[in-house]
Scaffold this active site. Structure first.
Site, PDB file in Angstrom:
ATOM      1  N   ASP A 178     -14.777  10.160   9.385  1.00  0.00           N
ATOM      2  CA  ASP A 178     -13.785   9.116   9.153  1.00  0.00           C
ATOM      3  C   ASP A 178     -12.409   9.740   9.295  1.00  0.00           C
ATOM      4  O   ASP A 178     -12.249  10.968   9.168  1.00  0.00           O
ATOM      5  CB  ASP A 178     -13.941   8.491   7.765  1.00  0.00           C
ATOM      6  CG  ASP A 178     -13.323   7.101   7.677  1.00  0.00           C
ATOM      7  OD1 ASP A 178     -14.057   6.104   7.845  1.00  0.00           O
ATOM      8  OD2 ASP A 178     -12.094   7.006   7.475  1.00  0.00           O
ATOM      9  N   ARG A 224       0.806  -1.216   0.000  1.00  0.00           N
ATOM     10  CA  ARG A 224       0.000   0.000   0.000  1.00  0.00           C
ATOM     11  C   ARG A 224       0.844   1.274   0.000  1.00  0.00           C
ATOM     12  O   ARG A 224       0.399   2.318  -0.480  1.00  0.00           O
ATOM     13  CB  ARG A 224      -0.939   0.002   1.208  1.00  0.00           C
ATOM     14  CG  ARG A 224      -2.017  -1.066   1.114  1.00  0.00           C
ATOM     15  CD  ARG A 224      -3.018  -0.934   2.238  1.00  0.00           C
ATOM     16  NE  ARG A 224      -4.078  -1.932   2.132  1.00  0.00           N
ATOM     17  CZ  ARG A 224      -5.139  -1.978   2.930  1.00  0.00           C
ATOM     18  NH1 ARG A 224      -5.286  -1.077   3.888  1.00  0.00           N
ATOM     19  NH2 ARG A 224      -6.052  -2.916   2.774  1.00  0.00           N
TER      20      ARG A 224
END
Length: 289
Positions: free
Chosen positions: A159, A51
């Site tokens: 978030d 990632r």
């Protein structure tokens, strides 16, 4: 975010391919835990490396190890930390995920608020990811309000990941994501694309307007969300925290919950053993005393 002291990583540490050393990963894992409470055991090193490689290339680092040295050192107090956390967080979400929660909301909880002649019900979707959960909430609450003359509702969705928040605000999704949405609600609240955009589905502007999005880190010592809320959905995020962190997070959530309000956690999560003013009223549904 708090700025930790730069990690001391030996410059001559061995690197295998374009990966990072176990020592660097240990420092990186501790840094991520301090920032957002998410555990990164050694078994996840390959996933984390995968990632972060794109981000390293974007910043023109030749090696992933060099990028990690930067973000753990001079970059520890910079905006790059946001990009790092965005890259390593998991953002699985679906419309009407764990549908029994929404059934209970429509059949029992919202009628209870209506019986008390509540004019406004406030809801908070914590860890909202790309927005499927808060928009599902909005569909259920709007449908009930239209059928029963109220109550009105307002939804806050937060978030940690700024990338998923940007997607959520647009309210545009792959068409197949709408399959779990009941047909009547899909017809009322979702516009299906045509022609070149036939694979797109868009949440109707009126429903989008009922949801406000903001960044919030659940590791903050207190959650600045304004008013206490009547409903909190914090589902399938506690599983990424250890028990002490889970207790801290749930305690802070309860502080934001109005007396008589409801907390929903994921079906695979447990808050058993936490000494909190909550009563279990259903499968992973709790009411504040």
């Amino acid at each position: 975010m708090a700025t930790p002291a730069p990690a001391q990583i030996p410059q001559n540490a061995a690197i295998v391919g374009d990966g990072i050393t176990p020592r660097t990963f240990k420092h990186l894992s501790a840094f991520i835990y301090d920032q957002c409470g998410i555990r990164m055991p050694a078994a996840k090193q390959t996933m984390v490396e995968g990632r972060l490689r794109r981000r390293a290339r974007t910043l023109h680092f030749e090696k992933l190890e060099e990028y990690c040295r930067f973000v753990l050192g001079e970059g520890a107090g910079s905006d790059e930390v946001v990009h790092l956390i965005n890259a390593v967080t998991t953002n699985k979400t679906d419309f009407f995920r764990e549908p029994r929660h929404f059934e209970r909301l429509a059949q029992n909880i919202l009628p209870g608020f209506a019986a008390k002649r509540r004019q406004l019900v406030r809801a908070w979707s914590a860890a909202c990811s790309t927005g499927a959960e808060p928009y599902t909430l909005a569909m259920v609450m709007d449908d009930f309000a239209q059928a029963n003359g109220g109550p009105d509702y307002a939804i806050l969705a937060t978030d940690l990941d700024t990338n998923v928040l940007a997607t959520a605000q647009k309210g545009i999704y792959p068409r197949e994501m709408m399959e779990p949405v009941p047909a009547l609600l899909r017809q009322r609240y979702v516009g299906m694309g045509q022609g070149a955009r036939a694979n797109e589905a868009r949440i109707h502007p009126g429903l989008r307007a009922k949801v406000g999005f903001a960044q919030l880190n659940l590791m903050e010592p207190a959650y600045a969300i304004g008013h206490q809320v009547d409903l909190i959905f914090c589902r399938n995020v506690l599983i990424y925290f250890d028990k002490p962190t889970q207790k801290k997070v749930v305690s802070r959530l309860v502080e934001c919950l109005a007396p008589g309000g409801y907390l929903f956690v994921g079906h695979s999560e447990s808050i058993a053993g936490f000494d909190l003013p909550l009563d279990s009223v259903g499968n992973t549904i709790f009411q504040r005393r």
